[in-house]
Enzyme design. Structure first.
Site, PDB file in Angstrom:
ATOM      1  CG  ASP A 191      42.205  35.495  27.958  1.00 46.04           C
ATOM      2  OD1 ASP A 191      41.057  35.107  28.227  1.00 46.04           O
ATOM      3  OD2 ASP A 191      42.617  36.635  28.231  1.00 46.04           O
TER       4      ASP A 191
ATOM      5  CG  HIS B 225      43.400  38.498  31.977  1.00 44.07           C
ATOM      6  ND1 HIS B 225      43.407  38.016  30.687  1.00 44.07           N
ATOM      7  CD2 HIS B 225      44.680  38.441  32.412  1.00 44.07           C
ATOM      8  CE1 HIS B 225      44.637  37.677  30.352  1.00 44.07           C
ATOM      9  NE2 HIS B 225      45.442  37.921  31.382  1.00 44.07           N
TER      10      HIS B 225
ATOM     11  CG  HIS C  69      41.458  44.531  31.898  1.00 48.67           C
ATOM     12  ND1 HIS C  69      41.089  43.789  32.990  1.00 48.67           N
ATOM     13  CD2 HIS C  69      42.091  43.670  31.054  1.00 48.67           C
ATOM     14  CE1 HIS C  69      41.477  42.522  32.823  1.00 48.67           C
ATOM     15  NE2 HIS C  69      42.070  42.427  31.646  1.00 48.67           N
TER      16      HIS C  69
END
Lengths: 568, 445
Positions: free
Chosen positions: B240, B153, B112
């Site tokens: 995840d 994500h 990120h």
């Protein structure tokens, strides 16, 4: 008075050492040939020779380093073992099958020690029936994560013995439980170690019985007997009866501990034991020998047996000299003894004789051999000898550098993980073995490091054996969410409160270690028990702390009980 | 004894002394059970598999990639530098030929972290993959590299860093941004005007299970990788998507992860997220290691794995099917650059591309406004400029001269920095990344 016996490949060495406030003194020593088919004879003969020179009533301890278990495995003189494993998910355990009677039983325990799936009773019974049909009398029972929770191993042990306690039983002669071999995680190594422990158990115990009987006959029935381990420590004979696998490959450990006894090592150092056929290289960090991080290989099986980190290279006094292209090379083969001792091939020792660096056997014969060889290859004799010796020293240097680089680049931890992350930078060399003195200058020239050849290096192995202390280690694992504390190697389990913390765990680990050694008749000062690893992790459930996951490792580091007194 | 078909180096850096906060999902305990599982399985005893220590990234390694304000030390701790160094070590093992593949299991993660860094977003401060990739290019020349980000994500940081780079293919598979942080990663985001189609987003609906992931990999990712012909394939291996992960909603399993890894066959994998530290990570990481080494992983199974219970429904399958029909087109035939300031795609005016962005750093609570400019050039990649201000730093400037800069752009880059210094313009900090001459300069400290 302490006795040390080292049963080596060719000779069995024995010494008697007297220890007073000035240090240790060698008061008797002898060498007898080793009879591989009758090791007891070699030990008995060496012992008798020593006892003729000393007062046997003064003997308090006998430390023995023997190749018995090693030979049995190498020669395949081992017993059939029934190996039962509870593996659960992961790598297929059949990859680690050490023998015919290998049975995987359904069931699993996870990394925290939770039983995920119960052991299949039906499969267990079938497996045991199959082993019994094959006449198997010794069993290795091993579970994945058994060092977190031995429930499945215990169930398999009880089934193999067909009883509820550890007492002798009709159904099995001996059972090795994986968790009792140590607290480290490594399921395949645990399988191999438990298997070998069972495979040599009977032979080792027969040897121990014979040894005890022989000592009684000599009037030494009350002497403490310890067996050397590969990690540079000893274990009491009584202990070795249930952990015979620990006695394997203890030879190099005796040499290394010999150097420790003969010198004072403080720095990062390199020990070179230069023998006839090979040179053993060992590395010390801050004065302590490095160990193999996970354990040694037996055959092609990695095990959890701790050992000093020793690299053996094919280069020694008897190594043959040859010419490859333009280069004068030495080793890696031994093609008979030096010419000076009646051999036919030119050796390193002959070259050293030619240089006048040593005087082994018939030095004139060496001189002629060097000259003949040089003439055949049209080069001056002194150049040949110089280049051979230089090659040997350079080879030792290069291999040592490679070993040190390997230690520094891989996470091979030192004897205490305290030193993890530290770089080993050798500051001193210690040489022992036959050609040590003669090779001292050439080796120094390569390394440019302080180089020492201690006095008495001829008896170093046996002195090392005599003075080696008992070592022990244990790992403590606590999970305050499950309220459990577990020390695998002692099978010790206790309930702990939620508030149990790292300090309490450290204290418990040291206390348990001291108590354990005390029960084996070994007196230990609490400060000799070193915490080598201590960690505590918060375990979180949702966003709340659910408990602590605590791991502590505690050990008595290898060492000697005394170092040699300085000659007046 | 077991022997790896493909040699594998594993770099393990659990950062046992670093956490965002004691109860944060990204905490010390995160790789503890993975380490336990790998050790207990004896994976480091398998012939061909070796464990290595991480390197430590230098400030220059980070400054080659990021504009860090006020400086690298302020945004990255020692743990971040080691985590990036772990990835660099993985790359070095592969590039030097010591190992065929490598897996860096390090934390904290990095995907990120964007081009400009004011603090921590989504537990990430510096982009460890990008630091690794640019260190490879610095040392081994300008390789064509494909990054497949399989974290649940969206890899918005990596996307941002490579938005204008036609030599880096970035594919992100993730839970649909309408349902999960950071809320981005839609198919219309295809890269800047000079790198259209080099960014590909594959947003998957919640509850996607093994079937959906593997279908997307097979039908979208693999054909594109085959066409792009990268020198290296890198997997941003976030774990995840697992059905037990506490902060996401997907239904991927350890078997699925291992199978996906077998299909992708990455040269290097770098661990990203994954917060089911007891029920998933030990098994997923084991599965990936075995798959990377070309070993049998069929016995790797989570304790509570029931494929029927987590299987995706027919509607999900149909939806992903449709995605697989249309997504490859975005790479093979990207629509011409439309632009538009309102949808965040930026506009081209003359030979200058401009884009405005508002970025929120959720972990550190920082708001940033930035305007990036790319000077379009026929001869080279073009000079990149970013003006940024945030709630923690006043207006600052970053200028990057590309590795293949033409003389004109090289001069332009220097001029932009010089003008900013001389005329002011109110920049508190100025950073220059000059990839052409390998100089990394900071002003205003």
């Amino acid at each position: 008075m302490l006795l040390g016996i080292d049963v080596g490949g060719t000779h069995t060495d024995a010494v008697a050492v007297k220890v007073d406030q000035d240090g240790a003194r060698v008061i008797a020593s002898c060498k007898v040939p080793t009879r591989h088919h009758d090791l007891m004879w070699s030990i008995d003969t060496a012992l008798d020779a020593i006892l003729e020179q000393v007062d046997r009533n003064q003997v308090s301890q006998l430390n023995l380093s023997t190749t018995l278990s090693t030979n049995a495995i190498v020669e395949g003189k081992i017993e059939d073992v029934g190996v039962l494993v509870s593996a659960g998910p992961g790598i297929d355990p059949h990859n680690f099958m050490p023998c015919r009677d290998f049975h995987v039983i359904d069931g699993s325990v996870d990394h925290r020690g939770n039983e995920i799936r119960a052991l299949s009773r039906e499969q267990l019974d079938q497996a045991l029936a199959s082993c019994r049909k094959n006449g198997v009398r010794v069993f290795a029972v091993v579970g994945k994560f058994s060092t977190r929770n031995p429930r499945h191993e215990n169930a398999m042990r009880r089934a193999a013995c067909a009883c509820d306690d550890d007492a002798r039983c009709e159904a099995a002669d001996f059972v090795t439980s994986g968790h009792q071999l140590g607290g480290a995680l490594n399921f395949p190594r645990r399988i191999a170690t438990a298997y070998f422990n069972c495979a040599v158990w009977r032979l080792f115990n027969e040897f121990a019985d014979a040894g005890e009987a022989s000592l009684r006959e000599k009037g030494l029935g009350d002497v403490t007997v310890n067996i050397l381990k590969a990690d540079g420590g000893t274990m009491p004979l009584s202990q070795s009866r249930t952990l015979p696998v620990q006695s394997i490959f203890s030879g190099p450990a005796a040499s290394v501990m010999g150097i420790v006894a003969l010198t004072d090592i403080f720095h990062d150092s390199v020990i070179l034991d230069i023998g006839g056929t090979t040179t053993d290289i060992a590395v010390f960090a801050d004065g302590a020998p490095l160990i193999e991080r996970d354990g040694i290989h037996i055959g092609s099986h990695p095990t959890s047996v701790n050992a000093l980190k020793v690299r053996s290279i094919g280069l020694g006094g008897d190594s043959a000299v040859s010419i490859i292209g333009d280069e004068v090379a030495v080793g890696p083969n031994r093609l008979g003894p030096p010419v000076s001792l009646g051999g036919e091939r030119l050796t390193l020792t002959d070259c050293l004789n030619f240089q006048g660096a040593c005087e082994v056997g018939d030095t004139a014969a060496s001189k002629q051999a060097v000259e003949r060889f040089a003439e055949a290859h049209t080069m001056p004799a002194d150049a040949l000898a110089d280049r051979a010796v230089e090659y040997a020293a350079r080879k030792i240097h290069d291999e040592t550098r490679a070993l040190v680089d390997e230690i520094n680049s891989k996470p091979v931890y030192t004897i205490h993980e305290l030193l993890e992350g530290k770089r080993v930078v050798p500051r001193k060399l210690y040489l022992m073995g036959g050609p040590a003195q003669a090779l001292r200058d050439p080796v120094f020239h390569q390394f440019k490091l302080s180089t020492e050849v201690p006095p008495n290096y001829g008896v170093a192995n046996a002195v090392g054996a005599a003075l080696t202390r008992t070592t022990w280690e244990l790992e403590l694992f606590a999970d305050t969410q499950r309220h459990v504390l577990f020390i695998p190697s002692l099978s010790y389990r206790e309930n702990v409160p939620s508030g149990y913390d790292l300090d309490a765990a450290r204290e418990d680990a040291v206390n348990q270690l001291v108590m354990q050694l005390d029960s084996l008749g070994v007196r230990l000062n609490a400060e000799d028990a070193k915490i080598t690893h201590a960690s505590s992790f918060n375990m979180i459930d949702g966003y709340e702390r659910a408990g602590r996951n605590i791991r502590v490792k505690c050990q008595v580091r290898p060492g000697v009980s005394a170092t040699l007194a300085k000659e007046a | 004894m077991l022997k790896a078909e493909t040699s594998l180096g594993i770099i393990f850096f659990p950062a046992f002394d670093w956490a965002i906060s004691p109860t944060h999902p990204e905490r010390e305990e995160r790789l503890l059970y993975t380490q336990d599982q790998l050790r207990e399985e004896g994976i480091f005893d398998i012939e061909g598999i070796g464990e290595y220590k991480p390197d430590v990234a230098s400030v220059e390694d980070v400054e080659r990639v990021h504009f860090c304000f006020p400086d690298v030390d302020a945004v990255a701790t020692r743990s971040h530098m080691i985590s990036a160094g772990g990835a660099m070590k993985a790359a070095e093992l592969v590039m030097s030929g010591e190992r065929r593949r490598a897996f860096a299991m390090t934390r904290p993660p990095g995907h990120h972290a964007m081009k400009v860094v004011h603090g921590s977003r989504g537990f990430c401060n510096i982009n460890i993959e990008a630091v690794m990739i640019e260190s490879i290019r610095e040392k081994y020349g300008h390789k064509r590299i494909a990054i497949v980000d399989t974290d649940c994500h969206h890899g918005d940081g990596t996307q941002d860093i490579y938005w204008h780079d036609p030599d880096t293919l970035f594919i992100s598979l993730h839970q649909d941004g309408r349902t999960l942080y950071p809320g981005t990663g839609f198919p219309q985001d295809m890269g800047g005007p000079t790198a259209l189609g080099r960014t590909l987003n594959i947003p998957l609906p919640p509850n996607t299970s093994d079937e959906g992931f593997l279908m997307a990999v097979e039908r979208v990712v693999l054909p594109i990788l085959k066409d792009f012909k990268p020198d290296l394939v890198i997997n941003s291996a976030g774990q995840d998507n697992h059905f037990t992960d506490p902060i996401t909603n997907m239904n991927f399993s350890a078997q699925g992860y291992a199978a996906m890894n077998e299909m992708l066959a990455p040269d290097i994998a770098v661990l990203e997220g994954g917060y089911s530290i007891q029920g998933a990570l030990p098994y997923v990481n084991l599965g990936i290691c075995l798959a990377m080494a070309g070993l049998d992983y069929s016995h790797v199974r989570e304790p509570n794995y029931e494929p029927e219970r987590i299987r995706q429904d027919q509607r999900t399958t149909d939806y992903i099917n449709k995605l697989c029909d249309v997504l490859p087109e975005l790479y093979f035939n990207p629509p011409p650059f439309q632009g538009g300031d309102r949808d965040g795609q930026g506009v081209i005016s003359g030979d200058v591309f401009t884009r405005r962005k508002n970025i929120y750093y959720d972990t550190d609570g920082i708001s940033e406004n930035q305007q990036e400019t790319l000077h379009l050039c026929d001869q080279c990649r073009g000079v990149y400029k970013v003006e940024t201000s945030s709630s923690s730093n006043p207006l600052s400037l970053g200028v990057e001269i590309p590795w293949n800069a033409c003389p004109h752009c090289r001069e332009l880059g220097h001029r932009l920095v010089e003008e900013a210094q001389l005329k002011g313009g109110g920049y508190r900090y100025i950073q220059l990344i000059n990839r052409k001459d390998r100089e990394y300069l900071r002003y205003g400290f």
